[in-house]
Design an enzyme around this catalytic site. Structure first.
Site, PDB file in Angstrom:
ATOM      1  N   TRP A 107      29.601  65.228  43.037  1.00  0.00           N
ATOM      2  CA  TRP A 107      28.305  65.150  42.360  1.00  0.00           C
ATOM      3  C   TRP A 107      28.464  64.542  40.978  1.00  0.00           C
ATOM      4  CZ3 TRP A 107      25.383  65.586  46.287  1.00  0.00           C
ATOM      5  CH2 TRP A 107      25.789  66.413  47.344  1.00  0.00           C
ATOM      6  N   ASP A 178      24.974  69.998  35.171  1.00  0.00           N
ATOM      7  CA  ASP A 178      24.541  70.116  36.565  1.00  0.00           C
ATOM      8  C   ASP A 178      24.983  71.507  37.001  1.00  0.00           C
ATOM      9  OD1 ASP A 178      24.426  70.291  39.300  1.00  0.00           O
ATOM     10  OD2 ASP A 178      25.383  68.354  39.689  1.00  0.00           O
ATOM     11  N   LYS A 202      20.768  76.889  46.375  1.00  0.00           N
ATOM     12  CA  LYS A 202      21.949  77.762  46.436  1.00  0.00           C
ATOM     13  C   LYS A 202      21.608  79.156  45.899  1.00  0.00           C
ATOM     14  CE  LYS A 202      24.131  73.430  45.973  1.00  0.00           C
ATOM     15  NZ  LYS A 202      24.521  73.201  47.342  1.00  0.00           N
TER      16      LYS A 202
END
Ligand code: PMP
Length: 367
Positions: A107, A178, A202
């Site tokens: 990511w 992030d 999540k």
């Protein structure tokens, strides 16, 4: 404390992932009839009073959970966290300016690539040489001269690494995180950040919705004109509603924030997450002649435990046998291989116990 419903299995998925059972039960009711309105949450107009109350409550509860200061904007966006890879530089990085990026996994790599559309992305640490097994020590970091911001991924979902605390930030710059896979899994001091973003799927809710928390002064002078749906400033001004927002995602996040508070808040989430991770790492360390963790010990994630036997066939057998024993979703990401046990806030301790025992038994049987 957790109780486990008999018609559900232990879901180790990295995301979308397990959600708190009381939240899902309540959502079942609210899908049918929200707050006695005779209309379900999926059917309410985003302009109506009922959804207005849902949105207001979700933001207020989010602020309470995260102890988010008043000079930070909190809003919900669409497009998942991957959209934030370009939205962050589009909104915060002027042409010709540089931002520093910790390249610590898939990511983070995407974020580096997308930043280049808008300015210069300086990689201040690159974890690729050891396949992202560890996060940097201070001597491995080299900042650019004058970065606008420093971007890092607080938890690398695929690699199973997690920053124990935020990296230091050079004077004049601000931190961007992030926090997709560990948001609200432990206390977080927002005053140390310029911006934090997280996809919901999540620790917070369903996929497709992202939470953005940003210091309001950073929105004052956008570095460029942007299409409507890409503008943080507009989204903040319109209270998450530049268009029809993801109403169900926002509703569910509100319920999850409420659940976190009712369970004791972020300190309690951290205590539980640490206990679950210790059970599984404990079993892996006790069988280290058989299993190997992907993450270096000092960089281990409490959310995603990545490990393998070194033999892909045995790994596949582990995943299959675990599945028949009520433990689903343990296959690792293809770039790391082996297994990955994701245990977010709502993942029950009983599942971690069962996996730890399964790890020991599997090593004994096959070792
Ligand atoms: N960042 C991290 C740390 C992630 O784990 C993920 C998804 N697993 C993303 C970004 C991308 O999220 P999305 O699929 O919602 O775009």
């Amino acid at each position: 404390m957790t109780s486990v419903a008999i018609d559900r299995v232990f879901n180790f998925s990295a995301g979308p992932a397990v959600l708190p059972e009381p939240v899902l039960r309540r959502a079942q009711e609210d899908i049918w009839n929200l707050a006695g309105t005779g209309i379900g949450i999926l059917e309410h107009s985003h302009r109506g009073k009922a959804f207005g109350a849902v949105l207001e409550e979700a933001e207020a509860l989010c602020r309470k959970v995260g102890n988010i200061p008043d000079n930070y904007k909190v809003f919900f966006m669409q497009g998942g966290a991957t959209s934030q890879c370009y939205l962050v530089p589009a909104n915060l990085l002027g042409q010709g300016k540089t931002a520093d990026y910790f390249r610590t996994g898939k990511w983070a790599k995407d974020s580096v690539k997308e930043a280049r559309f808008y300015g210069t992305a300086h990689v201040c640490y690159d974890g690729e040489p050891d396949n992202f097994r560890h996060l940097p020590t201070p001597d491995e970091i080299s900042h650019s001269d004058n970065p606008v911001y420093v971007h890092f991924t607080s938890n690398n979902t695929i690699m199973g690494t997690q920053w124990a605390e935020e990296p230091a930030c050079p004077d004049g710059a601000f931190l961007v995180s992030d926090a997709c896979s560990d948001i609200f899994s432990r206390p977080i001091d927002f005053t140390r950040y310029g911006l934090v973003y997280a996809g919901a799927q999540k620790n917070l809710g369903p996929s497709g919705t992202s939470l953005v928390v940003v210091r309001e002064d950073l929105l004052e002078n956008p570095p460029r004109e942007l299409p409507m749906m890409q503008s943080y400033k507009l989204c903040a001004e319109k209270g998450s509603m530049p268009n029809t927002p993801p109403t169900f995602g926002i509703y569910l996040m509100g319920r999850v924030f409420d659940w976190i508070l009712s369970e004791g808040g972020l300190e309690e989430m951290e205590r539980r997450n640490r206990a679950k991770a210790e059970l599984v790492y404990g079993a892996l360390d006790a069988t280290s002649e058989f299993f190997e963790c992907h993450a270096r010990e000092d960089s281990r994630s409490l959310m995603n435990v990545t490990f393998k036997t070194g033999d892909p066939e045995l790994d596949a057998r582990f995943v299959a046998e675990a599945d028949t024993n009520g433990m689903n979703g343990l296959k690792g990401h293809r770039s790391v291989g082996g297994m990955r046990a994701s245990m977010y806030n709502a993942f029950p301790r009983e599942g971690a116990d069962q996996l730890a025992q399964f790890i020991r038994d599997f090593a004994q049987k096959n070792g």
